[in-house]
Design a protein around this motif. Structure first.
Motif, PDB file in Angstrom:
ATOM      1  N   PRO A   1       1.046  -1.242   0.194  1.00 46.30           N
ATOM      2  CA  PRO A   1      -0.360   0.185  -0.216  1.00 46.30           C
ATOM      3  C   PRO A   1       0.356   1.483  -0.159  1.00 46.30           C
ATOM      4  O   PRO A   1       2.149   1.152   0.732  1.00 46.30           O
ATOM      5  N   MET A   2       0.763   1.899  -0.925  1.00 50.11           N
ATOM      6  CA  MET A   2       1.556   3.436  -1.398  1.00 50.11           C
ATOM      7  C   MET A   2       1.455   3.929   0.321  1.00 50.11           C
ATOM      8  O   MET A   2       2.474   4.073   0.808  1.00 50.11           O
ATOM      9  N   GLN A   3       0.752   4.351   1.337  1.00 50.42           N
ATOM     10  CA  GLN A   3       0.954   4.489   2.298  1.00 50.42           C
ATOM     11  C   GLN A   3       1.671   3.725   3.549  1.00 50.42           C
ATOM     12  O   GLN A   3       2.391   4.735   4.288  1.00 50.42           O
ATOM     13  N   SER A   4       2.299   3.041   3.190  1.00 51.51           N
ATOM     14  CA  SER A   4       2.813   1.815   3.983  1.00 51.51           C
ATOM     15  C   SER A   4       4.585   1.804   3.265  1.00 51.51           C
ATOM     16  O   SER A   4       5.135   1.991   4.397  1.00 51.51           O
ATOM     17  N   ILE A   5       4.496   3.315   2.591  1.00 50.14           N
ATOM     18  CA  ILE A   5       6.083   2.825   1.691  1.00 50.14           C
ATOM     19  C   ILE A   5       6.594   4.102   2.597  1.00 50.14           C
ATOM     20  O   ILE A   5       6.157   5.370   2.302  1.00 50.14           O
ATOM     21  N   VAL A   6       7.833   4.279   2.788  1.00 50.77           N
ATOM     22  CA  VAL A   6       8.035   5.118   3.426  1.00 50.77           C
ATOM     23  C   VAL A   6       9.620   6.432   2.662  1.00 50.77           C
ATOM     24  O   VAL A   6       9.175   7.151   2.350  1.00 50.77           O
ATOM     25  N   ARG A   7      10.092   4.867   1.879  1.00 48.07           N
ATOM     26  CA  ARG A   7      11.039   5.956   1.193  1.00 48.07           C
ATOM     27  C   ARG A   7      11.318   4.939  -0.078  1.00 48.07           C
ATOM     28  O   ARG A   7      11.690   3.853  -0.379  1.00 48.07           O
ATOM     29  N   ILE A   8      11.727   5.379  -1.738  1.00 47.34           N
ATOM     30  CA  ILE A   8      12.250   4.080  -2.295  1.00 47.34           C
ATOM     31  C   ILE A   8      13.214   4.660  -2.933  1.00 47.34           C
ATOM     32  O   ILE A   8      13.696   5.977  -3.266  1.00 47.34           O
ATOM     33  N   GLU A   9      14.472   4.557  -2.870  1.00 49.80           N
ATOM     34  CA  GLU A   9      15.792   4.565  -3.682  1.00 49.80           C
ATOM     35  C   GLU A   9      16.442   4.107  -5.125  1.00 49.80           C
ATOM     36  O   GLU A   9      16.520   2.822  -4.531  1.00 49.80           O
ATOM     37  N   GLU A  10      17.098   4.794  -5.542  1.00 51.90           N
ATOM     38  CA  GLU A  10      18.107   3.686  -7.119  1.00 51.90           C
ATOM     39  C   GLU A  10      18.768   3.787  -6.154  1.00 51.90           C
ATOM     40  O   GLU A  10      19.229   4.765  -5.687  1.00 51.90           O
ATOM     41  N   VAL A  11      20.055   3.062  -5.651  1.00 56.03           N
ATOM     42  CA  VAL A  11      21.121   2.423  -5.691  1.00 56.03           C
ATOM     43  C   VAL A  11      22.073   2.112  -6.867  1.00 56.03           C
ATOM     44  O   VAL A  11      21.690   1.233  -7.235  1.00 56.03           O
ATOM     45  N   GLU A  12      23.152   2.479  -6.225  1.00 53.93           N
ATOM     46  CA  GLU A  12      24.563   1.435  -7.397  1.00 53.93           C
ATOM     47  C   GLU A  12      24.659  -0.053  -6.315  1.00 53.93           C
ATOM     48  O   GLU A  12      25.290  -0.077  -7.429  1.00 53.93           O
TER      49      GLU A  12
END
Length: 105
Positions: A67-78
């Motif tokens: 659920p979108m409200q459960s996501i804190v953050r999404i990072e693209e990492v190397e």
């Protein structure tokens, strides 16, 4: 090379940090799809208990629908860091200790 994402989300009073190769808007409204989860593969004796627990928990998972409200953050990492489960209030890592011989559960 495919992109790598660090996905941080709330679940049952804990903060999960997982790594995945695919993140997309879900076909279900209000959900984010996370797939192709990435876990460390250890050939030696040293095993991270948190990584092992996450791998066991999500072993049969093809796609997470978060659920979108459960996501804190999404990072693209190397590169992949350490996957973790943290307590949502203290931020401390939650590690399930190995059972000690002779101690009742």
């Amino acid at each position: 090379m495919k992109p790598l994402y660090k996905v941080t989300f709330h679940n049952a009073g804990r903060i999960y940090e997982l790594y995945a190769r695919k993140v997309a808007s879900g076909a279900l409204w209000g959900f984010t799809e996370v797939s192709e989860l990435v876990f460390d593969v250890h050939d030696g004796m040293v095993i991270d208990p948190t990584e092992e627990r996450l791998r066991d928990e999500f072993a049969a998972t093809r796609v997470l629908h978060l659920p979108m409200q459960s996501i804190v953050r999404i990072e693209e990492v190397e590169r992949k860091g350490q996957s973790a489960i943290r307590d949502a209030t203290t931020g401390e890592k939650v590690v399930t200790p190995f059972p000690m011989p002779g101690k009742p559960r």
